[in-house]
Scaffold this motif. Structure first.
Motif, short mmCIF file in Angstrom:
data_model
loop_
_atom_site.label_atom_id
_atom_site.label_comp_id
_atom_site.label_asym_id
_atom_site.label_seq_id
_atom_site.Cartn_x
_atom_site.Cartn_y
_atom_site.Cartn_z
N SER A 347 0.81 -1.23 0.00
CA SER A 347 0.00 0.00 0.00
C SER A 347 0.84 1.27 0.00
CB SER A 347 -0.94 0.01 1.21
OG SER A 347 -0.21 0.17 2.42
N VAL A 348 2.01 1.23 0.65
CA VAL A 348 2.83 2.44 0.77
C VAL A 348 3.40 2.89 -0.59
CG1 VAL A 348 4.88 3.45 1.82
CG2 VAL A 348 3.33 2.05 3.19
N PRO A 349 4.16 2.03 -1.31
CA PRO A 349 4.66 2.47 -2.61
C PRO A 349 3.52 2.68 -3.63
CG PRO A 349 5.19 0.15 -2.26
CD PRO A 349 4.69 0.69 -0.96
N ALA A 350 2.45 1.89 -3.51
CA ALA A 350 1.33 2.04 -4.44
C ALA A 350 0.70 3.42 -4.29
CB ALA A 350 0.29 0.96 -4.22
N CYS A 351 0.47 3.84 -3.04
CA CYS A 351 -0.11 5.17 -2.81
C CYS A 351 0.85 6.27 -3.26
CB CYS A 351 -0.42 5.35 -1.32
SG CYS A 351 -1.92 4.52 -0.78
N LYS A 352 2.14 6.02 -3.06
CA LYS A 352 3.13 7.04 -3.39
C LYS A 352 3.29 7.23 -4.89
CE LYS A 352 7.83 8.48 -2.22
NZ LYS A 352 9.04 8.18 -1.43
N TYR A 353 3.32 6.14 -5.62
CA TYR A 353 3.63 6.22 -7.05
C TYR A 353 2.39 6.14 -7.95
CZ TYR A 353 8.40 5.61 -5.41
OH TYR A 353 9.60 5.77 -4.77
N LEU A 354 1.40 5.35 -7.56
CA LEU A 354 0.20 5.21 -8.39
C LEU A 354 -0.89 6.21 -7.99
CD1 LEU A 354 -0.15 1.32 -8.55
CD2 LEU A 354 0.93 2.84 -10.22
N GLY A 355 -0.95 6.50 -6.71
CA GLY A 355 -1.99 7.38 -6.21
C GLY A 355 -2.92 6.66 -5.27
N ARG A 356 -3.68 7.43 -4.51
CA ARG A 356 -4.59 6.84 -3.51
C ARG A 356 -5.77 6.14 -4.19
NH1 ARG A 356 -0.14 9.37 -1.96
NH2 ARG A 356 -0.37 10.94 -0.32
N LYS A 357 -6.33 6.79 -5.20
CA LYS A 357 -7.53 6.27 -5.85
C LYS A 357 -7.29 4.94 -6.56
CE LYS A 357 -11.33 7.98 -8.75
NZ LYS A 357 -11.89 9.20 -9.37
N PRO A 358 -6.26 4.81 -7.43
CA PRO A 358 -6.02 3.52 -8.08
C PRO A 358 -5.72 2.40 -7.07
CG PRO A 358 -4.80 5.26 -9.19
CD PRO A 358 -5.35 5.86 -7.94
N THR A 359 -4.99 2.74 -5.99
CA THR A 359 -4.66 1.73 -4.99
C THR A 359 -5.90 1.22 -4.30
OG1 THR A 359 -2.51 2.81 -4.60
CG2 THR A 359 -3.29 1.27 -2.92
N LEU A 360 -6.79 2.13 -3.90
CA LEU A 360 -8.02 1.72 -3.21
C LEU A 360 -8.96 0.97 -4.15
CD1 LEU A 360 -9.32 1.86 -0.45
CD2 LEU A 360 -10.40 4.02 -1.10
N LEU A 361 -9.04 1.42 -5.40
CA LEU A 361 -9.86 0.71 -6.38
C LEU A 361 -9.37 -0.72 -6.59
CD1 LEU A 361 -10.38 3.46 -9.12
CD2 LEU A 361 -12.17 2.39 -7.73
N ALA A 362 -8.06 -0.88 -6.70
CA ALA A 362 -7.48 -2.21 -6.90
C ALA A 362 -7.74 -3.11 -5.69
CB ALA A 362 -5.98 -2.10 -7.17
N ALA A 363 -7.59 -2.54 -4.49
CA ALA A 363 -7.79 -3.33 -3.26
C ALA A 363 -9.22 -3.84 -3.16
CB ALA A 363 -7.43 -2.48 -2.05
N HIS A 364 -10.20 -2.96 -3.37
CA HIS A 364 -11.60 -3.38 -3.29
C HIS A 364 -11.95 -4.33 -4.44
CE1 HIS A 364 -12.77 -0.99 0.09
NE2 HIS A 364 -12.55 0.17 -0.50
N SER A 365 -11.36 -4.13 -5.60
CA SER A 365 -11.65 -5.00 -6.75
C SER A 365 -11.16 -6.42 -6.49
CB SER A 365 -10.98 -4.45 -8.01
OG SER A 365 -11.53 -3.20 -8.36
N ILE A 366 -10.02 -6.56 -5.83
CA ILE A 366 -9.50 -7.89 -5.49
C ILE A 366 -10.50 -8.62 -4.60
CG2 ILE A 366 -7.73 -9.08 -4.14
CD1 ILE A 366 -5.72 -6.98 -5.17
#
Length: 490
Positions: A347-366
């Motif tokens: 979650s840390v590098p994902a939020c930093k490099y991809l952004g908060r929204k794509p990271t949260l979308l990916a997590a809920h989609s999984i």
């Protein structure tokens, strides 16, 4: 000609650095307290595991839930004693195990709120130490409780202490770790022990097999934290804000020596910051309901609140649901829990490099896809079921720190504490109601995974509405927050 404005002074980081040896040691020490936080919150998995119950009447045909059944026989091949065996929580009393866990989760909420208020008024250190003592005493006493409801009450007190530990330890570290390393220390080092604690639960249960010894083993570990009275300092930032400048300086001077910084700079930095704060006009505070007055801010606020609820429900609900899968219960829980560790780390590098929204979308989609696929997997293929629930725990573990960061950046400074406090409350409501998810299977094996999947899917839809906050300045006022995410007028 007017004097140029001086840069804003942070007396903590200007005096001792962002994350020197002092901060590293303190983070590691305080983060150890997250192990029992994970143990106690998820201990119900093995306090009330699935058990086989039969009627011991000679003809062996009487329904175990019938009044005609005089002797109940429990299968003790895996667990020697559970709370169901101890207090006959079967048949119409089976739901009592869920009541007990709901009350425990309510205790977490009470601890979050009460210790948060206490810590704001009287500092972080004493509430943090008291939470460790209360966790130790109530947890150990619960192991020897002769009655179910006294056991539940003592676990409630343990939960209050656990919630208090979460609140006070987080505040203490946030106020001493600088922004350059905060994502790493607070996103990974501080959070991972919770997930590792979850993964260690089957080890405790495997070697005890008795709920009393199991409860005692989880609780006695907290005796270690009694030594923190002499080790863990008060937050120098809180001391400074409370006007206790000399005490703040004393702690920072010791920290400066450990971090190999000149301690002569400490007092001037602190005193200048105190003067600057006294001269600065503070922003007018807003209340929780102010977040719901304007359309854009109301939409973002409600989306964040729902995300917290869904993450709380799915993380704790899916984690507990794992115990009902076929195969080895100890191995199933270990595997799913360990998937939470990379979830937090990612979650840390994902939020930093991809952004908060794509990271949260990916997590809920999984979670959505895995739990939906779970419905179509036969019970005999328990390995696939465990794999799908483990991936879902990975998704929930990724979502938790992400939604925490997201909320802190969507809410304006004037109402950030109120917004985050209510967000945390919705997560606790989610975890309280999640204890009943496993009971939904009585209406159909497909219902619990469908509930998990549906909640995550709704979270996906609502997250699509939220603005991306990565790299954006924090909103200070309600007006800033209302305009957040709106197209800028050229």
């Amino acid at each position: 000609m007017a004097e140029p404005a001086k840069r804003a002074l942070d007396p903590i980081f200007d005096s001792i650095g962002d994350a020197g040896k002092f901060q590293v040691i303190l983070v590691l020490l305080v983060s150890v307290s997250k192990f029992p936080v994970g143990w106690h919150q998820l201990s119900n998995i093995f306090l009330a595991p699935p058990i086989t119950v039969t009627c011991g009447d000679p003809d062996n045909s009487t329904d175990v839930c019938s009044a005609d059944c005089k002797e109940v026989i429990y299968d003790r091949s895996i667990f020697k004693q559970t709370i169901q065996m101890e207090w006959r929580l079967i048949c119409d009393k089976k739901i009592y195990t869920s009541y007990g866990q709901t009350i425990f989760m309510f205790g977490i909420l009470v601890g979050n709120v009460s210790f948060g208020i206490w810590a704001d008024k009287h500092g972080r250190r004493i509430p943090f130490l008291f939470s460790a003592i209360l966790q130790l005493v109530s947890g150990v006493l619960a192991a020897f409780s002769p009655w179910y409801w006294s056991f539940v009450f003592l676990r409630f007190l343990c939960a209050v202490a656990t919630g208090g530990n979460m609140m006070t330890s987080f505040c203490l570290l946030m106020e001493i770790v600088g922004p350059s390393r905060r994502e790493f220390f607070m996103g990974i080092v501080y959070q991972v022990p919770f997930n590792l604690g979850h993964a260690f639960l089957p080890v405790f249960s495997y070697f005890t097999r008795d709920f009393r010894l199991y409860q005692f083993s989880l609780s006695i570990f907290s005796v270690l934290f009694l030594s923190y009275y002499w080790i863990v300092p008060e937050s120098p930032r809180w001391l400074m804000m409370a006007g206790r400048v000399d005490e703040s300086v004393q702690i920072l001077e010791r920290a400066a020596v450990v971090n190999k910084k000149p301690k002569e700079n400490v007092r001037p930095n602190v005193e200048e910051a105190v003067r600057a704060r006294a001269a600065r006009q503070e922003l007018k505070k807003a209340k929780l309901f102010d977040l719901l007055k304007t359309p854009n801010l109301r939409r973002n606020t409600l989306c964040i609140f729902y995300n917290w609820f869904a993450v709380g429900f799915n993380y704790f609900g899916i984690s507990e649901y794992t115990k009902n899968l076929g195969g080895n219960i100890f191995l199933n829980v270990v595997i799913s829990a360990l998937f939470g560790v990379p979830g937090v780390i990612v979650s840390v590098p994902a939020c930093k490099y991809l952004g908060r929204k794509p990271t949260l979308l990916a997590a809920h989609s999984i979670i959505t896809l895995c739990m939906l696929a779970f419905i179509f997997v036969p019970a005999e293929q328990s390995e696939i079921q465990v794999a799908l629930t483990s991936l879902s725990v990975f998704g929930a573990a990724t979502a938790f720190p992400t939604v925490y960061l997201y909320g802190g950046e969507v809410f304006p400074t004037v109402a950030r504490n109120s917004g985050m406090g209510f967000s945390s409350m919705t997560a606790r409501i989610g975890s309280m109601t999640a204890t009943y998810a496993s009971t939904f299977a009585a209406f159909g094996y497909w219902l619990p995974p469908l509930v998990f999947s549906s909640l995550a899917f709704i979270a996906v839809l609502l997250t699509l509405i939220l603005p991306e906050t990565k790299g954006e300045p924090l909103p200070e006022t309600l007006e800033d927050a209302e305009n957040y995410g709106k197209p800028r007028v050229q």
